[in-house]
Design an enzyme around this catalytic site. Structure first.
Site, mmCIF file in Angstrom:
data_model
loop_
_atom_site.group_PDB
_atom_site.id
_atom_site.type_symbol
_atom_site.label_atom_id
_atom_site.label_comp_id
_atom_site.label_asym_id
_atom_site.label_seq_id
_atom_site.Cartn_x
_atom_site.Cartn_y
_atom_site.Cartn_z
ATOM 1 N N GLY A 238 -33.513 -21.274 6.892
ATOM 2 C CA GLY A 238 -34.117 -22.193 7.843
ATOM 3 C C GLY A 238 -34.466 -23.519 7.199
ATOM 4 O O GLY A 238 -34.016 -23.851 6.095
ATOM 5 N N ILE A 239 -35.310 -24.274 7.896
ATOM 6 C CA ILE A 239 -35.714 -25.596 7.447
ATOM 7 C C ILE A 239 -36.916 -25.492 6.519
ATOM 8 O O ILE A 239 -37.833 -24.725 6.770
ATOM 9 C CB ILE A 239 -36.072 -26.475 8.659
ATOM 10 C CG1 ILE A 239 -34.868 -26.636 9.586
ATOM 11 C CG2 ILE A 239 -36.588 -27.837 8.232
ATOM 12 C CD1 ILE A 239 -35.186 -27.294 10.912
ATOM 13 N N ILE A 242 -39.165 -24.007 1.004
ATOM 14 C CA ILE A 242 -39.035 -22.651 0.464
ATOM 15 C C ILE A 242 -37.607 -22.129 0.582
ATOM 16 O O ILE A 242 -37.071 -21.588 -0.392
ATOM 17 C CB ILE A 242 -40.060 -21.702 1.112
ATOM 18 C CG1 ILE A 242 -41.475 -22.128 0.707
ATOM 19 C CG2 ILE A 242 -39.797 -20.264 0.689
ATOM 20 C CD1 ILE A 242 -42.582 -21.305 1.322
ATOM 21 N N GLU A 261 -27.595 -21.138 11.254
ATOM 22 C CA GLU A 261 -27.688 -22.194 12.260
ATOM 23 C C GLU A 261 -27.696 -23.554 11.587
ATOM 24 O O GLU A 261 -27.174 -24.530 12.112
ATOM 25 C CB GLU A 261 -28.942 -22.017 13.120
ATOM 26 C CG GLU A 261 -30.245 -22.215 12.376
ATOM 27 C CD GLU A 261 -31.455 -22.024 13.278
ATOM 28 O OE1 GLU A 261 -31.308 -21.375 14.321
ATOM 29 O OE2 GLU A 261 -32.535 -22.510 12.931
ATOM 30 N N GLY A 359 -33.948 -20.745 15.811
ATOM 31 C CA GLY A 359 -33.146 -19.533 15.635
ATOM 32 C C GLY A 359 -33.830 -18.451 14.838
ATOM 33 O O GLY A 359 -33.167 -17.494 14.414
#
Length: 460
Positions: A238-239, A242, A261, A359
């Site tokens: 993800g964004i 981390i 995604e 997502g």
């Protein structure tokens, strides 16, 4: 302009790539200025906006000017994560433009929390379905594309996600043509005959540069890389810093694949070192798969005309049944806080909207449902806020939304270790989470757990 047949609407489980070959014979878009193009928008229109790196900023700025000058009213902007569109969401546009956000960004956050904009909770996998079912009915789509190739095909570049579904359902499609947009393939290709108006610009793309990693973030990356990512795993990240920290720790892994995604600069580094090969993937073997990207010129240059990467629509990339077919799926996502039984808030801070579903749940379910039984659904965060408050809490903040339910949560990782919650009862979950909380908060969390559960947290 008369209404024309657009890209065919197809099943949410089917790629749109073949439909992009459908050209409307003898039809060409009209070239015009941004100021001319936005005059095609009327009061009350629903307008779908291309997102992230591909946000059509020139068209949006022109729409702001036109909206004020022509006294447009109640133009609804259907959007996800926009970059550079803060003016559209500013108080000066109140009553003229109203953002309807399926994911909230820094551009739109204040407008939503002030009541000048709306938020729609929806999984990214199901955003195209809103258009296919005509729950969301755009009259106009604003997109950013590359110049057409010799066959008349533009590329949507670094962002595909829901915008193809919007194009399919729009009466008018306006393209902002930018030669600096990276040309990508797959579902990104759209024939020029599907555009009504094209506007030429020469703008640098918005860059999101990686932030320096803290020692705590590096430790989280190490925990995940060394304990939860095997050779041959298929990654979704993800964004945030981390997930970037995890990618930095994977350089010695072998035969990693990417079905995500989103991808960022970290994937470029892993690909160039040979850690990412995609050769063991079941879906789109040999290819990096994404639906949007966030990064710097390094990423954009890597993407441009690169046959090793394919952009797909979000009802494909984020379909949990597609995700589950890849080997050893590892889904790594961040959150804002988690309570002692595992309810997760990732998109609000108390009642204030911060982001959206995106997502996260799509990929957590996809990883957990992996057909090979080796998937790992991971949520990760620093144990405390910048103010030193624990992110592991007895109860979520009043007004906070549950983004990911306690039944979805498998692995939780902080700088203090890994908690595996799947198959554990409340007492065991509280014990595992307290053990990865910041030491300064563990005693208070134990007392709070006893008050909530009427028994002491314990391992067994």
């Amino acid at each position: 302009m008369s209404k024309l047949t657009r890209l065919p609407v197809i099943s949410k489980f089917h790629s749109y790539a073949a439909d992009a070959a459908h050209a409307i014979p003898g039809r060409k878009p009209k070239w015009m200025s941004a100021q001319e193009a936005v005059t095609l928008i009327n009061s009350g229109d629903c307008v779908a906006v291309h997102q992230a790196t591909a946000t059509p900023v020139a068209l949006l700025n022109a729409l702001c000017d036109y909206g004020k000058a022509s006294n447009l009213r109640d133009v609804k902007l259907v959007q996800l994560l926009t970059f550079g569109a803060s003016r559209c969401n500013s108080p000066e546009m109140n009553g003229i433009l109203r953002p309807n956000c399926m994911f909230v960004s820094t551009d739109s956050r204040q407008a939503v929390n002030d009541g000048r904009g709306d938020v729609m909770p929806v999984f990214l996998s199901e955003v195209p379905l809103l258009f296919h079912k005509e729950i969301v009915k755009p009259r106009v789509s604003l997109v950013q594309v590359t110049p057409a190739d010799e066959h008349g095909f533009h590329s949507l570049g670094p962002t595909v996600d829901f915008i193809r579904a919007a194009i399919a359902k729009s009466e008018i499609v306006i393209g902002q043509v930018n030669k600096k947009l990276p040309r990508t393939f797959g579902d990104a290709l759209v024939h020029e005959s599907h555009f009504d108006a094209l506007v030429e610009v020469d703008h640098d793309l918005p860059e999101v540069k990686p932030t320096p990693l803290s020692d705590e973030e590096k430790q989280i990356g190490k925990y995940i890389a060394e304990n939860l990512v095997e050779d041959g795993s298929t990654l979704q990240t993800g964004i945030g810093s981390i997930p970037d920290a995890v990618l930095q720790q994977l350089t010695n892994h072998k035969d990693l694949g990417v079905h995500s995604e989103m991808i960022s600069d970290g994937c470029v580094d892993l690909f160039n070192t040979g850690a990412i090969t995609n050769r063991l993937k079941t879906i789109e073997r040999g290819l990096i798969v994404a639906t949007f990207t966030i990064g710097t010129k390094k990423l954009f240059n890597f993407m441009n005309n690169n046959p090793s990467l394919i952009m797909r629509v979000s009802d494909f990339t984020n379909n949990q049944f597609v995700i589950a077919q890849n080997p050893k799926v590892v889904a790594i996502n961040s959150c804002l806080e988690i309570d002692l039984v595992g309810n997760v808030c990732s998109d609000t801070i108390g009642p204030k909207v911060y982001s959206g579903f995106g997502g996260q749940v799509d990929f957590l379910r996809g990883a957990a449902s992996s057909l090979d039984g080796k998937g790992k659904a991971i949520l990760t965060f620093l144990s405390t806020t910048s103010k030193g408050e624990s992110k592991i809490v007895p109860f979520l903040k009043p007004g906070a939304s549950v983004t990911t339910t306690r039944a979805h949560v498998h692995y939780v990782v902080t700088e203090y270790g890994i908690a595996q919650l799947f198959g554990k009862n409340y007492r065991q979950r509280a014990y595992a989470l307290i053990n990865i909380a910041h030491p300064n908060h563990r005693e208070a969390l134990e007392k709070a757990a006893f008050e909530r559960l009427k028994c002491l947290p314990s391992k067994d």
